[in-house]
Scaffold this motif. Structure first.
Motif, mmCIF file in Angstrom:
data_model
loop_
_atom_site.group_PDB
_atom_site.id
_atom_site.type_symbol
_atom_site.label_atom_id
_atom_site.label_comp_id
_atom_site.label_asym_id
_atom_site.label_seq_id
_atom_site.Cartn_x
_atom_site.Cartn_y
_atom_site.Cartn_z
ATOM 1 N N PHE A 19 -7.822 14.600 -2.292
ATOM 2 C CA PHE A 19 -6.507 15.182 -1.995
ATOM 3 C C PHE A 19 -5.999 14.645 -0.674
ATOM 4 O O PHE A 19 -6.769 14.367 0.233
ATOM 5 C CB PHE A 19 -6.597 16.713 -1.884
ATOM 6 N N LEU A 72 -4.630 24.587 -2.429
ATOM 7 C CA LEU A 72 -6.052 24.822 -2.637
ATOM 8 C C LEU A 72 -6.439 26.101 -1.895
ATOM 9 O O LEU A 72 -6.208 26.200 -0.698
ATOM 10 C CB LEU A 72 -6.885 23.655 -2.100
ATOM 11 N N THR A 76 0.571 21.181 -4.551
ATOM 12 C CA THR A 76 -0.751 21.701 -4.869
ATOM 13 C C THR A 76 -1.244 22.547 -3.706
ATOM 14 O O THR A 76 -1.197 22.114 -2.558
ATOM 15 C CB THR A 76 -1.741 20.554 -5.122
ATOM 16 N N ILE A 117 -12.985 16.863 -0.608
ATOM 17 C CA ILE A 117 -11.545 17.162 -0.613
ATOM 18 C C ILE A 117 -10.759 16.008 -0.001
ATOM 19 O O ILE A 117 -9.724 15.605 -0.523
ATOM 20 C CB ILE A 117 -11.248 18.491 0.097
ATOM 21 N N ILE A 120 -9.522 28.044 -0.628
ATOM 22 C CA ILE A 120 -10.931 27.759 -0.397
ATOM 23 C C ILE A 120 -11.545 28.904 0.392
ATOM 24 O O ILE A 120 -11.056 29.263 1.460
ATOM 25 C CB ILE A 120 -11.103 26.431 0.367
#
Length: 161
Positions: free
Chosen positions: A84, A42, A40, A80, A44
């Motif tokens: 995660f 992310l 994954t 987060i 941001i």
């Protein structure tokens, strides 16, 4: 920001600029897989600055987070970290991005690595201009109609970004 205990055992993250220190558990594996063979990622964006909606900052230096931005990254960091297990945070070298990344790192207990390739687009002559100034330039209106064919005066070719 300094990180100790990188190879094994707990990590201590200290950011003297933000006056934050946190001791974390063992460092997570380099790549956290969420499904077999999947990682994954992310993406941001930096938190709020006083320039958002006012001027085109692009690669402009010295743009830092506002009080609202610091509040945003604090909440984002907690959210987060709760949802995660991050392995690493890569950030643009721009101050506003580095501030956001360090705030996440404190909550997620992971290192921050600068990555020049994540830098903002070079808007050339338009960098630092107020949006109300840019509205009078027909080239700016063209950029907003078709970014993929836009011409940025003495800036980066959007196709190559």
């Amino acid at each position: 920001m300094s990180i100790s205990g990188r190879n094994s055992g707990p990590i201590e993250i200290v950011d003297r600029r933000l006056n934050v220190s946190k001791t974390c558990g063992a460092r997570p594996p380099f790549l956290q897989q969420t499904a077999p063979g999947a990682t994954t990622v992310l993406l941001i964006r930096h938190a709020h600055t006083h320039a958002i909606g006012v001027r085109l900052t692009g690669r402009m230096r010295g743009v830092t987070l506002s009080a609202a931005g610091r509040s945003q990254w604090e909440g984002l960091g907690r959210a987060i970290a709760a949802g995660f297990r991050l392995a690493v945070i890569y950030t643009s070298p721009l101050e506003r991005a580095v501030e956001t990344a360090h705030a996440l790192a404190v909550h997620a207990c992971v290192p921050v690595q600068l990555c020049d390739e994540l830098i903002e687009c070079d808007f050339g002559d338009w960098t630092g201009k107020r949006f109300d100034e840019l509205e009078a330039d027909p080239r700016w209106r063209g950029v907003n109609r078709s970014r993929s064919t836009a011409v940025l005066p003495r800036g980066e070719d959007p196709v190559e970004v």
